[in-house]
Design an enzyme around this catalytic site. Structure first.
Site, PDB file in Angstrom:
ATOM      1  N   ASN A 153       0.813  -1.234   0.000  1.00 27.50           N
ATOM      2  CA  ASN A 153       0.000   0.000   0.000  1.00 27.50           C
ATOM      3  C   ASN A 153       0.840   1.276   0.000  1.00 27.50           C
ATOM      4  O   ASN A 153       0.509   2.235  -0.679  1.00 27.50           O
ATOM      5  CB  ASN A 153      -1.002  -0.003   1.160  1.00 27.50           C
ATOM      6  CG  ASN A 153      -0.341   0.059   2.505  1.00 27.50           C
ATOM      7  OD1 ASN A 153       0.715  -0.533   2.730  1.00 27.50           O
ATOM      8  ND2 ASN A 153      -0.961   0.767   3.434  1.00 27.50           N
ATOM      9  N   PRO A 177       9.963  -6.672  -0.756  1.00 30.70           N
ATOM     10  CA  PRO A 177       8.749  -5.901  -1.010  1.00 30.70           C
ATOM     11  C   PRO A 177       7.641  -6.843  -1.446  1.00 30.70           C
ATOM     12  O   PRO A 177       7.906  -7.995  -1.801  1.00 30.70           O
ATOM     13  CB  PRO A 177       9.166  -4.991  -2.174  1.00 30.70           C
ATOM     14  CG  PRO A 177      10.222  -5.760  -2.902  1.00 30.70           C
ATOM     15  CD  PRO A 177      10.909  -6.640  -1.880  1.00 30.70           C
ATOM     16  N   SER A 228      -0.233  -7.155   7.675  1.00 29.41           N
ATOM     17  CA  SER A 228      -1.471  -7.439   8.406  1.00 29.41           C
ATOM     18  C   SER A 228      -1.164  -8.036   9.784  1.00 29.41           C
ATOM     19  O   SER A 228      -0.098  -8.626  10.012  1.00 29.41           O
ATOM     20  CB  SER A 228      -2.323  -8.424   7.604  1.00 29.41           C
ATOM     21  OG  SER A 228      -1.628  -9.642   7.490  1.00 29.41           O
ATOM     22  N   GLU A 249       4.601  -3.626  12.497  1.00 26.29           N
ATOM     23  CA  GLU A 249       3.700  -2.491  12.223  1.00 26.29           C
ATOM     24  C   GLU A 249       2.486  -3.078  11.514  1.00 26.29           C
ATOM     25  O   GLU A 249       2.585  -3.482  10.349  1.00 26.29           O
ATOM     26  CB  GLU A 249       4.408  -1.464  11.327  1.00 26.29           C
ATOM     27  CG  GLU A 249       5.721  -0.929  11.888  1.00 26.29           C
ATOM     28  CD  GLU A 249       5.539  -0.006  13.067  1.00 26.29           C
ATOM     29  OE1 GLU A 249       4.414   0.476  13.278  1.00 26.29           O
ATOM     30  OE2 GLU A 249       6.519   0.227  13.788  1.00 26.29           O
TER      31      GLU A 249
HETATM   32  P1  NAD Z   1       0.273  -9.028   4.446  1.00 22.71           P
HETATM   33  O1  NAD Z   1       0.496  -9.342   5.877  1.00 22.71           O
HETATM   34  O2  NAD Z   1      -0.535  -9.968   3.634  1.00 22.71           O
HETATM   35  O3  NAD Z   1       1.674  -8.915   3.672  1.00 22.71           O
HETATM   36  C1  NAD Z   1       2.697  -8.024   4.079  1.00 22.71           C
HETATM   37  C2  NAD Z   1       4.056  -8.550   3.607  1.00 22.71           C
HETATM   38  O4  NAD Z   1       4.323  -9.775   4.287  1.00 22.71           O
HETATM   39  C3  NAD Z   1       4.107  -8.871   2.119  1.00 22.71           C
HETATM   40  O5  NAD Z   1       5.393  -8.561   1.613  1.00 22.71           O
HETATM   41  C4  NAD Z   1       3.885 -10.379   2.091  1.00 22.71           C
HETATM   42  O6  NAD Z   1       4.414 -11.011   0.947  1.00 22.71           O
HETATM   43  C5  NAD Z   1       4.624 -10.799   3.357  1.00 22.71           C
HETATM   44  N1  NAD Z   1       4.180 -12.074   3.937  1.00 22.71           N
HETATM   45  C6  NAD Z   1       2.990 -12.700   3.780  1.00 22.71           C
HETATM   46  N2  NAD Z   1       2.968 -13.846   4.488  1.00 22.71           N
HETATM   47  C7  NAD Z   1       4.162 -13.931   5.118  1.00 22.71           C
HETATM   48  C8  NAD Z   1       4.739 -14.873   6.028  1.00 22.71           C
HETATM   49  N3  NAD Z   1       4.071 -15.971   6.405  1.00 22.71           N
HETATM   50  N4  NAD Z   1       5.970 -14.638   6.503  1.00 22.71           N
HETATM   51  C9  NAD Z   1       6.646 -13.509   6.148  1.00 22.71           C
HETATM   52  N5  NAD Z   1       6.163 -12.595   5.281  1.00 22.71           N
HETATM   53  C10 NAD Z   1       4.933 -12.796   4.787  1.00 22.71           C
HETATM   54  O7  NAD Z   1      -0.326  -7.571   4.406  1.00 22.71           O
HETATM   55  P2  NAD Z   1      -0.850  -6.764   3.130  1.00 22.71           P
HETATM   56  O8  NAD Z   1      -2.205  -7.206   2.781  1.00 22.71           O
HETATM   57  O9  NAD Z   1       0.192  -6.792   2.073  1.00 22.71           O
HETATM   58  O10 NAD Z   1      -0.885  -5.284   3.717  1.00 22.71           O
HETATM   59  C11 NAD Z   1      -2.024  -4.698   4.267  1.00 22.71           C
HETATM   60  C12 NAD Z   1      -1.945  -4.708   5.777  1.00 22.71           C
HETATM   61  O11 NAD Z   1      -0.784  -4.033   6.225  1.00 22.71           O
HETATM   62  C13 NAD Z   1      -3.109  -3.976   6.414  1.00 22.71           C
HETATM   63  O12 NAD Z   1      -3.569  -4.701   7.515  1.00 22.71           O
HETATM   64  C14 NAD Z   1      -2.495  -2.657   6.870  1.00 22.71           C
HETATM   65  O13 NAD Z   1      -3.159  -2.033   7.933  1.00 22.71           O
HETATM   66  C15 NAD Z   1      -1.119  -3.108   7.256  1.00 22.71           C
HETATM   67  N6  NAD Z   1      -0.188  -1.987   7.245  1.00 22.71           N
HETATM   68  C16 NAD Z   1       0.303  -1.528   8.431  1.00 22.71           C
HETATM   69  C17 NAD Z   1       1.163  -0.422   8.456  1.00 22.71           C
HETATM   70  C18 NAD Z   1       1.703   0.141   9.741  1.00 22.71           C
HETATM   71  O14 NAD Z   1       2.651   0.928   9.695  1.00 22.71           O
HETATM   72  N7  NAD Z   1       1.159  -0.207  10.897  1.00 22.71           N
HETATM   73  C19 NAD Z   1       1.515   0.186   7.252  1.00 22.71           C
HETATM   74  C20 NAD Z   1       0.994  -0.320   6.072  1.00 22.71           C
HETATM   75  C21 NAD Z   1       0.146  -1.406   6.072  1.00 22.71           C
END
Ligand code: NAD
Length: 512
Positions: A153, A177, A228, A249
């Site tokens: 995002n 990323p 997430s 985060e």
């Molecule tokens: P996600 O958790 O699906 O993925 C985030 C990253 O983690 C991606 O690069 C993904 O490939 C990787 N990933 C997925 N499974 C993994 C695993 N088992 N082990 C290690 N890495 C893994 O999240 P998303 O859908 O890409 O992002 C949206 C979420 O991120 C929302 O919940 C949003 O609120 C959160 N977010 C938080 C912040 C913050 O600063 N608090 C900032 C931006 C987004």
């Protein structure tokens, strides 16, 4: 718009031995944007090991010399902003305005740590056990190889606001990323190398999170994860098993409070800006608006009018107020949440439908009322341009309802009286509270730590914490005269009495 030569140059920066690739989507039209290399767990292990070799030399470079590279990166980033904005928009579908704000964030990070890091990382005198007789110094050593995992995002800002302090602290970084947004991240990595970063200190791997992300968590010396809450729990468990540290985060379900004494005009303008930044795909965006009954009707009517007027467009200039959602998956989640709310009795005041004529993933900015706990969007993060407005009778109700969530990332409070808003802020369970603003002033105040309470995270980025979390504290203490063991000729009882007298004296003198 993005040349094949540029894509090839950026993809060369990926640590991937095989010819395996993954396609990314041109979000505004749904076509293929690029094919990026895919790394394997073996590539991750090799990248971490190779980065470890370079890190040993980097740790010996003076902090001022490390910082000089980031000063050059700052200048390059300003010079190449337009090309980066084009890539960022193509990969995410966000408006140019949102892309511009995103690219500005790491500039603030560089400026802050360039000023603060030399002092924060320098050896620091601490109080020794006995004044004058023990000299104690705190040293800050880098962790080694930091693994940074980021979502799609805010792919550029989140990667760089984390990796800049990690590298300045003397670490190497292996960065993963999200595949869809790899190019903009690689563009920044390329600029860092142009700025003089030692070859191989920052490595990029690309691939599925559970495979490549997990491989990073299994090999790096510290993990900086943004994503997430569900994935964050998995990362924390894996890192915990290895006893390596991590910062997380995570998600949010953020409240925005409009108090009885708010300027309705300012609250409306602020809410429009913050709720629909990046089409609501912003972890800090409010999805729940608690509005005091004294201003509820006025606020809601003006808010809905402004939202209905927003200009949605797939354009690479600054004319659009809001761009697209980033993926089919996001479009499905947003549609599901709105349709579920509608079916269960919510009122759609404006928006509430996709806009395929603008682009495959466009969805209207949407304002709901009459949202109740059985609806999906009540306490699940929608992560889209959908907000619910609730009427509250006083501050206590607003605070209680704002806090009635498992998340605790960000909150916003609108009031003409700053002391009033500050009192409310202190009672909110959120890592950041913005007064008379949605999220920008909190995020942009790099001197203060920022992160989530409750299920929104562990650890902080920005501020002193945002740098020192990438270091190990080491206590080096020098015994100047024998204190811990008595001389052989001195009976232990006499030694114990002497030590007690010393402790009494220093306590009375208020020294320890
Ligand atoms: P996600 O958790 O699906 O993925 C985030 C990253 O983690 C991606 O690069 C993904 O490939 C990787 N990933 C997925 N499974 C993994 C695993 N088992 N082990 C290690 N890495 C893994 O999240 P998303 O859908 O890409 O992002 C949206 C979420 O991120 C929302 O919940 C949003 O609120 C959160 N977010 C938080 C912040 C913050 O600063 N608090 C900032 C931006 C987004």
């Amino acid at each position: 718009m993005i040349s094949d030569a540029l894509v090839a140059r950026l993809c060369d920066r990926v640590s991937a031995a095989s010819a395996d690739t993954a396609g990314t989507v041109d979000v505004y039209n749904g076509g293929t944007l690029a094919k990026v290399p895919r790394s394997s767990p073996r590539d991750v292990a090799d990248a971490v090991e190779a980065a470890r070799q370079v890190q040993r030399l980097w740790a010996g470079v003076a902090v001022a010399d490390r910082v000089a590279i980031f000063e050059r990166f700052h200048a390059l980033l300003l010079r190449h902003t337009d090309e980066l904005l084009d890539i960022l928009q193509a990969e995410t579908g966000k408006s140019r305005r949102d892309a511009f704000l995103e690219v500005s964030a790491p500039l603030v990070t560089v400026g802050y740590y360039a000023r603060k890091a030399p002092k924060l990382l320098a050896p620091r005198r601490r109080e020794g056990m006995v004044p004058g007789l023990v000299k104690t110094v705190e040293l800050r050593a880098p962790k080694g190889v930091v693994g940074i995992i980021t979502p799609w995002n805010y792919p550029f800002a989140l990667a760089f606001t984390d990796l800049i302090p990690a590298l300045i602290a003397g670490n190497a970084v292996v960065l993963k990323p999200d595949t869809q947004t790899a190019l903009c991240t690689l563009y920044g990595v390329d600029l860092l190398y142009q700025a003089g970063l030692p070859h191989g200190l920052l490595r990029v791997v690309i691939g599925d999170g559970p495979v490549v992300g997990s491989a990073i968590v299994d090999t790096a010396d510290y993990i900086g994860f943004t994503g997430s809450t569900r994935t964050g729990r998995e990362v924390a468990a894996r890192a915990g098993h290895r006893l390596v540290g991590c910062s997380l985060e995570l998600g949010g379900k953020n409240p925005l409070l409009v108090l009885s004494d708010a300027s309705v005009g300012k609250a409306v303008a602020g809410a429009v800006q913050t709720c629909f930044s990046n089409s609501g795909q912003l972890c800090m965006s409010p999805e729940r608006l608690f509005v005091h009954t004294a201003v509820y009707d006025d606020f809601t009517q003006r808010f809905v009018n402004e939202v209905a007027k927003m200009n949605l467009a797939a354009t690479f200039d600054y004319s659009a107020d809001m761009g697209s959602l980033t993926s089919q998956r996001q479009l499905e989640t947003v549609t599901r949440h709105v349709e579920d709310a509608r079916a269960k009795g919510a009122t759609v005041l404006t928006g509430g439908k996709p806009r395929p004529e603008l682009g495959p993933f466009f969805y209207e900015p949407t304002v709901l009322t009459d949202v109740t706990p059985e609806m999906l969007c009540y306490d699940n993060e929608t992560f889209g341009p959908v907000v619910a407005v609730y009427r509250v009778v006083d501050d206590a109700e607003a605070i209680e309802r704002a806090n009635a969530t498992s998340y605790g990332l960000n909150a916003s409070v609108y009031s003409k009286s700053v002391p009033h808003a500050e009192q409310v802020a202190a009672r909110l369970k959120a890592g950041t509270v913005n007064i008379n603003d949605g999220h920008v002033v909190g995020f942009g105040s790099a001197d203060a730590p920022m992160g989530g309470m409750k299920d929104s995270g562990v650890g902080r980025r920005n501020g002193i914490e945002g740098l020192l979390k990438y270091t190990e504290a080491q206590n080096v203490s020098v015994q100047r005269v024998p204190l811990s063991t008595p001389p052989r000729w001195l009976p232990f009882g006499w030694y114990a009495k002497g030590m007690q007298a010393l402790l009494r004296t220093v306590r009375k003198a208020g020294i320890r």
